[in-house]
Write an enzyme that holds these catalytic residues in place. Sequence first.
Site, PDB file in Angstrom:
ATOM      1  N   ALA A 176       3.119  -0.983   3.953  1.00 52.33           N
ATOM      2  CA  ALA A 176       2.637   0.099   4.811  1.00 52.33           C
ATOM      3  C   ALA A 176       2.717  -0.420   6.235  1.00 52.33           C
ATOM      4  CB  ALA A 176       1.198   0.439   4.459  1.00 52.33           C
ATOM      5  N   HIS A 178      -2.271 -11.667   1.661  1.00 51.60           N
ATOM      6  CA  HIS A 178      -1.846 -11.582   3.058  1.00 51.60           C
ATOM      7  C   HIS A 178      -2.297 -12.818   3.836  1.00 51.60           C
ATOM      8  CE1 HIS A 178      -1.971  -7.352   1.720  1.00 51.60           C
ATOM      9  NE2 HIS A 178      -0.957  -7.192   2.551  1.00 51.60           N
ATOM     10  N   SER A 221       0.842  -1.199   0.000  1.00 51.14           N
ATOM     11  CA  SER A 221       0.000   0.000   0.000  1.00 51.14           C
ATOM     12  C   SER A 221       0.875   1.247   0.000  1.00 51.14           C
ATOM     13  CB  SER A 221      -0.882   0.039   1.246  1.00 51.14           C
ATOM     14  OG  SER A 221      -1.659  -1.110   1.319  1.00 51.14           O
TER      15      SER A 221
HETATM   16  N1  HPA Z   1      -0.549  -1.873  12.524  1.00 48.18           N
HETATM   17  C1  HPA Z   1      -0.453  -2.948  11.704  1.00 48.18           C
HETATM   18  N2  HPA Z   1      -0.385  -2.859  10.386  1.00 48.18           N
HETATM   19  C2  HPA Z   1      -0.404  -1.637   9.844  1.00 48.18           C
HETATM   20  C3  HPA Z   1      -0.501  -0.482  10.618  1.00 48.18           C
HETATM   21  C4  HPA Z   1      -0.576  -0.599  12.034  1.00 48.18           C
HETATM   22  O1  HPA Z   1      -0.655   0.374  12.799  1.00 48.18           O
HETATM   23  N3  HPA Z   1      -0.505   0.578   9.760  1.00 48.18           N
HETATM   24  C5  HPA Z   1      -0.402   0.051   8.507  1.00 48.18           C
HETATM   25  N4  HPA Z   1      -0.346  -1.278   8.547  1.00 48.18           N
END
Ligand code: HPA
Length: 283
Positions: free
Chosen positions: A122, A92, A39
């Site tokens: 991300a 995932h 992402s």
């Molecule tokens: N936690 C887990 N996965 C994530 C987060 C988070 O805060 N932000 C983006 N992916």
Amino acid sequence: MTPDPSRAEAEASAVAASAARLRQRLGALQPRIAVVLGSGWGGLAGKVDGAIDVPYDELPAFPRLAVGGHAGLVRAGTLSGTPVLVLAGRKHAYETGDVGAMRGVVRTLAALGVTTLVQTNAAGSLDRGMPAGSLMLITDHLNLVQRSPLVDDPGVGGDKRFVDMANAYDPTLAEQARTAARKAGQTLHEGIYVWLLGPQFETPAEIRMLQGLGGHAVGMSTVPETILARHAGLKVLAFSLFTNMAAGLSDESLSHAHTMATAASASERACNLLAAVIPALSA
Ligand code: HPA
């Protein structure tokens, strides 16, 4: 569990067929670097010159992605003259519980002659010095899910399954990435990525635990693919884009929409980083 030779054969032939299909579509192009886009990193696909697109649907070893989301696409071409394979779409472990969902993808890359896997994701930041929107080089990981794509893997037996995970994130590639980021005038933090299964975000108590364990970023991907890549003999380089401060570290409430909005606004910087780093790698 007893190894199932028919499953092993089915997986091996799906990998062989996927590699053959890609080879046929790529012609003379022989990328040694593949990039998995997480992402916020998707814009890199738009920077690829001479793009050849192969949908995951044409590759039997590749996952079928969630209906309504992205279909999954391999884009081959060059970045500043460097041949690359860009993979838009990852399955995932939180979707079905299958931590080996990307097994066929990584093995197809290896069969194709790819030697370096660049991973992007991300993540939530565990460190106030690395705010939302900033970028981090992953130097190591914590597999807190404590599951492995090599368990009950029909293609794996014997000693090869005991993969050395020291230097899982290749120090030479990391150094090349640091240098390229510096030359491009980009701030690149570094730290340890913690893998949790998700799909729920963490509790503030969990985040305090992860900080205590020495983590810097938390996310729901990447680690299974790193294990698969090391098992297949590929070198790994990986980056996180922070979409948020982790739970309890800021007043904002976490949501997928919020994550995606921050990812979009930091996306240009993230893609510029990759465009600077990839041609600088000695892959
Ligand atoms: N936690 C887990 N996965 C994530 C987060 C988070 O805060 N932000 C983006 N992916």
